[in-house]
Design a protein around this motif. Sequence first.
Motif, short mmCIF file in Angstrom:
data_model
loop_
_atom_site.label_atom_id
_atom_site.label_comp_id
_atom_site.label_asym_id
_atom_site.label_seq_id
_atom_site.Cartn_x
_atom_site.Cartn_y
_atom_site.Cartn_z
N THR A 75 0.86 -1.18 0.00
CA THR A 75 0.00 0.00 0.00
C THR A 75 0.90 1.23 0.00
O THR A 75 2.02 1.19 0.50
CB THR A 75 -0.91 0.03 1.25
OG1 THR A 75 -0.10 -0.04 2.43
CG2 THR A 75 -1.90 -1.13 1.23
N LYS A 77 0.69 5.90 -0.30
CA LYS A 77 -0.16 7.08 -0.33
C LYS A 77 -0.58 7.37 -1.77
O LYS A 77 0.20 7.22 -2.71
CB LYS A 77 0.54 8.28 0.29
CG LYS A 77 1.87 8.65 -0.35
CD LYS A 77 2.55 9.78 0.42
CE LYS A 77 3.90 10.14 -0.20
NZ LYS A 77 4.59 11.19 0.56
N SER A 78 -1.82 7.76 -1.94
CA SER A 78 -2.40 7.93 -3.28
C SER A 78 -1.68 8.99 -4.11
O SER A 78 -1.73 8.96 -5.34
CB SER A 78 -3.88 8.28 -3.16
OG SER A 78 -4.05 9.48 -2.41
N THR A 79 -1.01 9.94 -3.43
CA THR A 79 -0.33 11.00 -4.18
C THR A 79 0.88 10.49 -4.96
O THR A 79 1.44 11.21 -5.78
CB THR A 79 0.12 12.12 -3.21
OG1 THR A 79 0.89 11.54 -2.14
CG2 THR A 79 -1.09 12.83 -2.62
N PHE A 81 0.67 7.99 -7.00
CA PHE A 81 0.15 7.35 -8.21
C PHE A 81 -0.13 8.38 -9.31
O PHE A 81 -0.34 9.57 -9.03
CB PHE A 81 -1.14 6.58 -7.90
CG PHE A 81 -0.92 5.37 -7.03
CD1 PHE A 81 -0.99 4.10 -7.57
CD2 PHE A 81 -0.65 5.50 -5.67
CE1 PHE A 81 -0.80 2.98 -6.78
CE2 PHE A 81 -0.45 4.39 -4.88
CZ PHE A 81 -0.52 3.11 -5.43
N GLU A 92 2.93 1.33 -9.12
CA GLU A 92 1.73 0.84 -9.78
C GLU A 92 1.94 -0.55 -10.38
O GLU A 92 1.02 -1.39 -10.35
CB GLU A 92 1.32 1.83 -10.88
CG GLU A 92 0.87 3.18 -10.33
CD GLU A 92 0.57 4.17 -11.44
OE1 GLU A 92 0.38 3.73 -12.59
OE2 GLU A 92 0.54 5.39 -11.16
N PRO A 98 -3.58 2.12 -3.58
CA PRO A 98 -3.45 3.52 -3.11
C PRO A 98 -4.31 3.80 -1.87
O PRO A 98 -5.49 3.45 -1.83
CB PRO A 98 -3.93 4.33 -4.30
CG PRO A 98 -4.89 3.42 -5.01
CD PRO A 98 -4.39 2.03 -4.81
N LYS A 100 -5.67 6.84 0.57
CA LYS A 100 -5.87 8.29 0.66
C LYS A 100 -5.69 8.73 2.11
O LYS A 100 -6.37 8.23 3.01
CB LYS A 100 -7.27 8.67 0.17
CG LYS A 100 -7.50 8.43 -1.31
CD LYS A 100 -8.89 8.87 -1.74
CE LYS A 100 -9.11 8.67 -3.22
NZ LYS A 100 -10.47 9.10 -3.64
N ASN A 112 -11.62 5.73 1.75
CA ASN A 112 -10.88 4.50 1.45
C ASN A 112 -11.75 3.26 1.51
O ASN A 112 -11.24 2.15 1.65
CB ASN A 112 -9.71 4.35 2.43
CG ASN A 112 -8.60 5.35 2.15
OD1 ASN A 112 -8.07 5.43 1.05
ND2 ASN A 112 -8.24 6.12 3.18
N VAL A 115 -10.89 0.85 -1.27
CA VAL A 115 -9.55 0.32 -1.04
C VAL A 115 -9.59 -0.77 0.03
O VAL A 115 -8.97 -1.84 -0.12
CB VAL A 115 -8.60 1.45 -0.64
CG1 VAL A 115 -7.25 0.89 -0.20
CG2 VAL A 115 -8.42 2.43 -1.77
#
Length: 536
Positions: A75, A77-79, A81, A92, A98, A100, A112, A115
């Motif tokens: 896993t 942090k989404s930033t 991606f 990826e 990801p 958030k 999330n 997710v």
Amino acid sequence: MPSGSPTPWSYFFIRLLFKFVLKIFYGTIVVENAHLIPPRGQPCIVCANHSNSLTDALLLVTAIPSKKRNLLRLTAKSTQFGKKTLTSWLIESAGTVPIKRRKDFPDGQADNTTVMLKLIEALECGDAVCLFPEGMSRYHPTIAPLKTGVARLVSDVLSRNRHNPKFEISVLTCSITYMHRQHFRSDVLVTFHEPIRFTPENNPELLDPVDYDKIRALTARMHQQISSGTLDAPSWRLVRDAKLAARMYAPLGTTMSLGDYVRVVRTFLEAFKLAERPIPESGSEGETVKKEGALEDFKIRQLSNDLRDYQNQLARWGIKDDRIRRPLSRPIILYRIFVRFSWSLVLLSISIPGLLLWFPVFVTTFIAVSRFKSTGPIWDTWDEIAQYKLIYGLVSGACVWGGSVLLTLPVAPLTAVLVPAAMWMSLRWLEDAVSAFRAFLALARMLLRIGQRRLHEMRAVRARLHARVMELAVGTLGLPPDPEVHFAESGGREKGRVRGRWASKAKYFSVRRRRKRDWNETLRLYDQVDYPEDEY
């Protein structure tokens, strides 16, 4: 029984690639208790402390044997991606999920739910999922309070499978200890702990609806396990003091295993931490106990302060404690100065051809890291330095290798093998050259700058400190009274460890890795003993 998800080719490639890169960047990576990892097909959540950004995840991916787990679902942090960067592509391609974070979505869009459903389904398939319960990576000496997400995930998985009382999910905690996380050729210890196992049958308290106190209790248990295997301190100052105390108690260098070294440092660290805690109020019947405890704490605090003063003086002189511990006569110092300087020149000379190949890598990495450091404060940027060095070193190293092959097309198959071999051996020789020159500098300072009189005075100071350290270690902390014998014999075969005089000589010329004299060493001309200021 579920068999787990198949291994994506990209994950296999990334694992193999970074296993190689991490072994180049870190001098020694020691993995303890790999036998405790639940086998493939058993749902498992791997949780570790998070102090080194993406490097932590890569380290876990490579530390878990492929025979045990074919895939570790990561896993991030989404930033991270959706960017046109190598880091984003790596994340990826490995099937990373990801997450958030609320700090990244102040507008409240950090949902999330989807997710978490993906993670639950992956666990039900028998996968291993990697989560960092601190919720963020940061350059700090202490572990941040853990989020309750892992415990809630366990509860959700058990609740969805309550119809199967025997369904089992494990939480595998792991402690990652970097000697110096961002420095080239430093050492790393990865310690797995006994997994915490849960079933709907044995843990009905975690089934929905669940008492939130049970979630907090599980989170606290995870925190205790993780912190028990690494250095967790409220300040860098205490880490520094504890490392010096450990070296004075057991000055064995790498004769002591890395795991034993970390545990001894942690033992002193816990004592220093407890000595600084506020003493609770007690009734009149506890006044005697309170006064005795206050006196003991005062003695330990004073020892910590005196160790700090001693280390500060050593740092000003540019020498290590071992130079004070072992007195040398002037003729011996002169002889060793000549030998160390000559040997460093020899090693540097034979490593020059390979260093020409390393030069673009070092320059590229240095520029990239320098620019990155200027983007923010230490606590928010230094945890990503190792990540930047790994990525930029990998890309620039691949360019050097590819360019060398293209420039020598008639003999490209030979160059493709010889270039990495030359780079590796030159790195080995450079490490030995730096170590020899570092010893030369220390001996020269002892002869020309410090002098025999001040060295004699410092040895008297050290003798008194050593007696107090041994009293604390043996009398209060229960450590073995004869560390030279105990720790030299304890533990098994371990990467980077030296046992006996013959092994010491053989490892010095080993092709695989050099013999270190101290687990605190890095590829630098000075000993790394200082840390950033606490206010960061």
